[in-house]
Design a protein around this motif. Structure first.
Motif, PDB file in Angstrom:
ATOM      1  N   SER A 145     -16.433 -33.699 -37.366  1.00  0.00           N
ATOM      2  CA  SER A 145     -16.264 -34.901 -36.564  1.00  0.00           C
ATOM      3  C   SER A 145     -14.782 -35.240 -36.500  1.00  0.00           C
ATOM      4  O   SER A 145     -13.986 -34.788 -37.322  1.00  0.00           O
ATOM      5  CB  SER A 145     -17.060 -36.071 -37.149  1.00  0.00           C
ATOM      6  OG  SER A 145     -16.606 -36.365 -38.446  1.00  0.00           O
ATOM      7  N   ASP A 146     -14.414 -36.031 -35.511  1.00  0.00           N
ATOM      8  CA  ASP A 146     -13.021 -36.380 -35.313  1.00  0.00           C
ATOM      9  C   ASP A 146     -12.520 -37.301 -36.421  1.00  0.00           C
ATOM     10  O   ASP A 146     -13.207 -38.230 -36.827  1.00  0.00           O
ATOM     11  CB  ASP A 146     -12.839 -37.102 -33.975  1.00  0.00           C
ATOM     12  CG  ASP A 146     -13.145 -36.204 -32.784  1.00  0.00           C
ATOM     13  OD1 ASP A 146     -13.189 -34.977 -32.965  1.00  0.00           O
ATOM     14  OD2 ASP A 146     -13.343 -36.737 -31.683  1.00  0.00           O
TER      15      ASP A 146
ATOM     16  N   ARG B 119      -9.847 -32.252 -36.379  1.00  0.00           N
ATOM     17  CA  ARG B 119     -11.201 -31.857 -36.777  1.00  0.00           C
ATOM     18  C   ARG B 119     -11.120 -30.498 -37.445  1.00  0.00           C
ATOM     19  O   ARG B 119     -10.375 -29.631 -37.012  1.00  0.00           O
ATOM     20  CB  ARG B 119     -12.085 -31.775 -35.537  1.00  0.00           C
ATOM     21  CG  ARG B 119     -13.467 -31.244 -35.789  1.00  0.00           C
ATOM     22  CD  ARG B 119     -14.209 -31.035 -34.493  1.00  0.00           C
ATOM     23  NE  ARG B 119     -14.457 -32.319 -33.869  1.00  0.00           N
ATOM     24  CZ  ARG B 119     -15.542 -32.595 -33.187  1.00  0.00           C
ATOM     25  NH1 ARG B 119     -16.463 -31.678 -33.000  1.00  0.00           N
ATOM     26  NH2 ARG B 119     -15.711 -33.771 -32.650  1.00  0.00           N
TER      27      ARG B 119
END
Length: 112
Positions: free
Chosen positions: A21-22, A95
């Motif tokens: 995930s970012d 990420r």
């Protein structure tokens, strides 16, 4: 964009790991822009891992690095001589694909 003559150095270090995930690395403060001078990623683990770094706003993502392998126990400099402007509407995100421990260091000039 305003003049950067009286700009301050912004040195941002962010730790992130492979969560797929970012991770928010940096967003300019207020209505200011930032000129990014360097970005380095240090892989603290022994395992090689792929990393993405991008500029993102509400409508688009612009990749700076996509699926770049950062070898275990080493540092990769993503920028060599080029500069990026992060507009006040954008954010710098990272990420990683695996559970490696990574640190991203960004050096830049932010408007004062």
């Amino acid at each position: 964009m305003s003049d950067f003559v009286n700009a301050k150095k912004a040195l941002i270090a962010t730790a992130f790991s492979g969560t797929e995930s970012d991770t928010l690395v940096y967003t300019p403060s207020g209505s200011k822009d930032c000129v990014v001078l360097s970005v380095s990623i240090c892989n603290i683990s022994a395992t090689d891992t792929k990393v993405d770094v991008a500029l993102k706003d509400s409508s688009a993502t612009t990749n700076i690095a996509k699926d770049v392998v950062v070898p275990g126990n080493s540092t990769l400099e993503l920028m060599a001589g080029q500069k990026y402007v992060i507009k006040n509407t954008e954010k710098l995100i990272a990420r990683a694909e695996s559970a490696s421990r990574l640190e991203l260091l960004m050096n830049g000039l932010e408007q004062t």
